[in-house]
Design an enzyme around this catalytic site. Structure first.
Site, mmCIF file in Angstrom:
data_model
loop_
_atom_site.group_PDB
_atom_site.id
_atom_site.type_symbol
_atom_site.label_atom_id
_atom_site.label_comp_id
_atom_site.label_asym_id
_atom_site.label_seq_id
_atom_site.Cartn_x
_atom_site.Cartn_y
_atom_site.Cartn_z
ATOM 1 N N HIS A 29 0.846 -1.203 0.000
ATOM 2 C CA HIS A 29 0.000 0.000 0.000
ATOM 3 C C HIS A 29 0.882 1.254 0.000
ATOM 4 C CE1 HIS A 29 -3.651 2.291 1.536
ATOM 5 N NE2 HIS A 29 -2.662 3.122 1.821
ATOM 6 N N GLU A 30 1.835 1.306 0.927
ATOM 7 C CA GLU A 30 2.674 2.491 1.054
ATOM 8 C C GLU A 30 3.660 2.619 -0.111
ATOM 9 O OE1 GLU A 30 1.911 4.657 3.128
ATOM 10 O OE2 GLU A 30 0.537 3.454 4.344
ATOM 11 N N HIS A 33 1.944 4.293 -2.944
ATOM 12 C CA HIS A 33 1.858 5.742 -2.727
ATOM 13 C C HIS A 33 3.151 6.415 -3.199
ATOM 14 C CE1 HIS A 33 -1.943 6.079 -0.776
ATOM 15 N NE2 HIS A 33 -1.602 5.492 0.352
#
Length: 214
Positions: A29-30, A33
């Protein structure tokens, strides 16, 4: 209610397997980003070493220890909207994380289906892969809620910048709402995600059976 650390002694296999699933999901997820921010013109996260799947960088010790003890984890990457090339860059960066979790849920489901069909003595693997799919749907949906500091808020504030001009009292109220949602909505989200995954597995089975794979 038992602390997550309880499973380290009661069922170490479950503890470490869930730990790997959660850490992988948060780090992916990160990472997305950071990668999406770079593609949108903001190298801040890349410059600070966030183009990695290392949990020590993406989550940090506090998040990792909190997860080990109580089962809650989070991550964060630095983003500078002013360095992005276009107005809606921050919204694209924000939505990249939840979309990654939703795609991961599909990956876990497909592997779960494959294990169901071809592997023997597979009960634990099936349970953990299905849990990975459910967890990632929960993470994807929850992070899209338009409440600070979640990704959904970044999307909404990027599309409607005037929201960020409201006084801090409104933001504090929204943060309190987030806490309430965290307390009361997770069971509902998990039930919804469980239903979605069961439905998807049913249709995967039907579709593959129709083409002679199952």
């Amino acid at each position: 209610m038992q602390l997550f650390i309880h499973y380290l002694f009661k069922d170490p296999q479950f503890f470490f397997t869930v730990g790997i699933i959660v850490v992988l999901s948060v780090c992916c997820h990160e990472y997305m980003h950071a990668w999406t921010a770079l593609k949108c013109g903001d190298p801040t996260a890349a410059e600070r070493g966030h183009l990695t799947l290392s949990p020590f960088k993406q989550m940090g010790w506090i998040s990792l220890l909190t997860f080990c003890f109580v089962g809650l984890a989070w991550g964060a990457v630095p983003v500078n909207p002013r360095r992005m090339r276009w107005r809606y860059g921050p919204a694209v960066v924000a939505v990249a994380g939840p979309v990654t979790n939703l795609l991961l849920s599909q990956f876990f489901l497909l592997i779960c289906y494959a294990v169901c069909i071809w592997a023997e003595d597979n009960g634990f693997a099936i349970r953990m892969l299905f849990y990975g799919a459910v967890l990632n749907i929960v993470l994807g949906i929850f992070n899209l809620l338009p409440v600070p500091p979640l990704d959904g808020w970044s999307v909404l504030s990027s599309i409607c910048p005037r929201l960020t001009e409201r006084d801090s009292e409104w933001v504090r109220g929204a943060t309190f709402l987030l806490i309430v949602l965290m307390i009361f909505s997770f069971n509902v989200l998990f039930d919804l995600a469980h239903f979605i995954c069961e439905t998807e597995l049913y249709w995967i089975t039907r579709l593959l059976a129709g083409v002679g794979v199952a």
